[in-house]
Design a protein around this motif. Structure first.
Motif, PDB file in Angstrom:
ATOM      1  N   ASN A 141       8.382  -5.524  -9.020  1.00 16.46           N
ATOM      2  CA  ASN A 141       9.192  -5.849 -10.118  1.00 16.46           C
ATOM      3  C   ASN A 141      10.792  -5.586 -10.103  1.00 16.46           C
ATOM      4  N   GLN A 142      10.769  -4.240  -9.697  1.00 13.77           N
ATOM      5  CA  GLN A 142      12.373  -3.591  -9.572  1.00 13.77           C
ATOM      6  C   GLN A 142      12.768  -4.308  -8.265  1.00 13.77           C
ATOM      7  N   LEU A 143      12.300  -4.516  -7.357  1.00 14.87           N
ATOM      8  CA  LEU A 143      12.742  -5.211  -5.944  1.00 14.87           C
ATOM      9  C   LEU A 143      13.091  -6.705  -6.542  1.00 14.87           C
ATOM     10  N   ASN A 144      12.502  -7.324  -7.417  1.00 19.10           N
ATOM     11  CA  ASN A 144      12.765  -8.707  -7.720  1.00 19.10           C
ATOM     12  C   ASN A 144      14.138  -8.569  -8.623  1.00 19.10           C
ATOM     13  N   ALA A 145      13.951  -7.389  -9.424  1.00 18.58           N
ATOM     14  CA  ALA A 145      15.099  -7.557 -10.502  1.00 18.58           C
ATOM     15  C   ALA A 145      16.423  -7.149  -9.835  1.00 18.58           C
ATOM     16  N   ASN A 146      16.603  -6.011  -8.806  1.00 18.52           N
ATOM     17  CA  ASN A 146      17.499  -5.615  -8.150  1.00 18.52           C
ATOM     18  C   ASN A 146      17.909  -5.738  -6.837  1.00 18.52           C
ATOM     19  N   GLY A 147      16.905  -6.470  -6.281  1.00 20.16           N
ATOM     20  CA  GLY A 147      16.827  -6.589  -4.805  1.00 20.16           C
ATOM     21  C   GLY A 147      17.988  -7.597  -4.227  1.00 20.16           C
ATOM     22  N   THR A 148      18.228  -7.482  -2.930  1.00 25.17           N
ATOM     23  CA  THR A 148      18.772  -8.518  -2.246  1.00 25.17           C
ATOM     24  C   THR A 148      18.074  -8.449  -0.881  1.00 25.17           C
ATOM     25  N   VAL A 149      18.503  -9.555  -0.206  1.00 24.39           N
ATOM     26  CA  VAL A 149      18.109  -9.877   1.092  1.00 24.39           C
ATOM     27  C   VAL A 149      18.126  -8.705   1.900  1.00 24.39           C
ATOM     28  N   SER A 150      19.133  -7.926   2.086  1.00 21.29           N
ATOM     29  CA  SER A 150      19.318  -6.535   2.907  1.00 21.29           C
ATOM     30  C   SER A 150      18.313  -5.660   2.546  1.00 21.29           C
ATOM     31  N   ILE A 151      18.023  -5.307   1.283  1.00 18.51           N
ATOM     32  CA  ILE A 151      16.936  -4.349   0.778  1.00 18.51           C
ATOM     33  C   ILE A 151      15.748  -4.806   1.257  1.00 18.51           C
ATOM     34  N   TYR A 152      15.494  -6.084   1.086  1.00 17.37           N
ATOM     35  CA  TYR A 152      14.060  -6.609   1.394  1.00 17.37           C
ATOM     36  C   TYR A 152      13.937  -6.565   2.837  1.00 17.37           C
ATOM     37  N   LEU A 153      14.788  -6.663   3.561  1.00 15.82           N
ATOM     38  CA  LEU A 153      14.575  -6.450   5.165  1.00 15.82           C
ATOM     39  C   LEU A 153      14.459  -5.194   5.338  1.00 15.82           C
ATOM     40  N   LYS A 154      15.130  -4.141   4.308  1.00 21.56           N
ATOM     41  CA  LYS A 154      14.757  -2.884   4.828  1.00 21.56           C
ATOM     42  C   LYS A 154      13.134  -2.315   4.479  1.00 21.56           C
ATOM     43  N   TYR A 155      12.600  -3.134   3.705  1.00 20.39           N
ATOM     44  CA  TYR A 155      11.232  -2.904   3.130  1.00 20.39           C
ATOM     45  C   TYR A 155      10.322  -3.702   3.996  1.00 20.39           C
ATOM     46  N   LYS A 156      10.418  -4.958   4.618  1.00 24.03           N
ATOM     47  CA  LYS A 156       9.900  -5.790   4.988  1.00 24.03           C
ATOM     48  C   LYS A 156       8.767  -5.472   5.841  1.00 24.03           C
ATOM     49  N   GLU A 157       8.913  -4.663   6.913  1.00 28.96           N
ATOM     50  CA  GLU A 157       7.841  -4.053   7.899  1.00 28.96           C
ATOM     51  C   GLU A 157       7.178  -3.270   6.995  1.00 28.96           C
ATOM     52  N   ARG A 158       7.554  -2.463   6.331  1.00 31.74           N
ATOM     53  CA  ARG A 158       6.905  -1.439   5.657  1.00 31.74           C
ATOM     54  C   ARG A 158       5.730  -2.210   4.721  1.00 31.74           C
ATOM     55  N   ILE A 159       6.169  -3.193   3.943  1.00 29.00           N
ATOM     56  CA  ILE A 159       5.569  -3.824   3.185  1.00 29.00           C
ATOM     57  C   ILE A 159       4.268  -4.581   3.978  1.00 29.00           C
ATOM     58  N   ASN A 160       4.514  -5.207   5.054  1.00 26.00           N
ATOM     59  CA  ASN A 160       3.479  -5.761   6.078  1.00 26.00           C
ATOM     60  C   ASN A 160       2.497  -4.978   6.462  1.00 26.00           C
ATOM     61  N   ASP A 161       3.125  -3.861   6.883  1.00 26.79           N
ATOM     62  CA  ASP A 161       2.081  -2.755   7.220  1.00 26.79           C
ATOM     63  C   ASP A 161       1.111  -2.299   6.202  1.00 26.79           C
ATOM     64  N   LEU A 162       1.690  -2.167   5.152  1.00 23.82           N
ATOM     65  CA  LEU A 162       0.864  -1.690   3.863  1.00 23.82           C
ATOM     66  C   LEU A 162       0.041  -2.681   3.595  1.00 23.82           C
ATOM     67  N   VAL A 163       0.003  -3.976   3.497  1.00 22.26           N
ATOM     68  CA  VAL A 163      -0.713  -5.098   3.422  1.00 22.26           C
ATOM     69  C   VAL A 163      -1.869  -5.079   4.339  1.00 22.26           C
ATOM     70  N   ALA A 164      -1.384  -4.967   5.590  1.00 26.91           N
ATOM     71  CA  ALA A 164      -2.288  -5.273   6.829  1.00 26.91           C
ATOM     72  C   ALA A 164      -3.223  -3.907   6.818  1.00 26.91           C
ATOM     73  N   SER A 165      -2.819  -2.712   6.413  1.00 31.57           N
ATOM     74  CA  SER A 165      -3.669  -1.467   6.429  1.00 31.57           C
ATOM     75  C   SER A 165      -4.597  -1.396   5.078  1.00 31.57           C
ATOM     76  N   SER A 166      -4.277  -2.361   4.322  1.00 31.47           N
ATOM     77  CA  SER A 166      -5.158  -2.118   2.875  1.00 31.47           C
ATOM     78  C   SER A 166      -6.252  -3.386   2.879  1.00 31.47           C
ATOM     79  N   ALA A 167      -6.179  -4.050   4.054  1.00 31.06           N
ATOM     80  CA  ALA A 167      -7.253  -5.343   4.041  1.00 31.06           C
ATOM     81  C   ALA A 167      -8.525  -5.110   3.618  1.00 31.06           C
TER      82      ALA A 167
END
Length: 190
Positions: A141-167
């Motif tokens: 929610n905070q990412l959506n409220a205040n985020g930019t593409v550059s902020i998402y890119l900063k977290y993209k790999e970590r988000i993908n790793d988090l989702v993969a490791s929680s499967a």
């Protein structure tokens, strides 16, 4: 002390009244007040250093908070379940000291630590996962409220790793993280 003696607490100034009083002071008086706060209060010291020293101090402070967070999830002598209340308190504290980005970083790290804890020690209980999913929802929610593409890119790999490791984690936790990640509004823009 007399039994009937009434104890009265002096109420602190409201923020608007404080600002009025500070506006009456000269620069030397303001510097003295700020220096005393700096000297006597660690949070004030950190707030001022974040503001005045910039990214280098932010990064050092964030690293220190991540170490504290990691130690809550992975103490020297393992306890049953980490103190999620203590971990959340770190997030609240960093938000007061720094900026939204520091809070965002520590929120994601909280979920990463919980994920890592589960993968290391096996399924925990529903309350544990509710805390992690609640924090992840706040992060998104905070990412959506205040985020930019550059902020998402900063977290993209970590988000993908988090989702993969929680499967393969139970209680619907992995599914929740995957679904919540799809709610990031500018996911398709990258």
């Amino acid at each position: 002390m007399k039994k009937n003696m009434e104890i009265r607490m002096i109420k602190p100034l409201k923020l608007t009244d404080l600002k009025k009083e500070l506006n009456k002071l000269d620069q030397k008086q303001l510097v003295e007040i700020i220096a005393n706060l700096y000297k006597n209060d660690q949070r004030a010291k950190d707030m001022l250093c974040v503001r005045l020293m910039g990214e280098a101090y932010k990064n050092e402070l964030l690293t220190a908070y991540k170490i504290k967070m990691h130690d809550i999830f992975f103490p020297r002598f393992i306890q049953t379940i980490p103190s999620l209340k203590s971990a959340k308190a770190l997030i609240t504290e960093i938000k007061k000291i720094g900026d939204d980005q520091m809070g965002l970083e520590l929120m994601l790290y909280y979920v990463e630590c919980g994920n890592k804890f589960t993968n290391a020690y096996g399924d925990i209980d529903e309350a544990f996962y509710n805390s992690l999913t609640g924090m992840y929802a706040q992060f998104v929610n905070q990412l959506n409220a205040n985020g930019t593409v550059s902020i998402y890119l900063k977290y993209k790999e970590r988000i993908n790793d988090l989702v993969a490791s929680s499967a393969h984690i139970g209680w619907g936790y992995g599914d929740y993280l995957a679904d919540k990640s799809l709610e990031i509004e500018w996911l398709e823009e990258v």
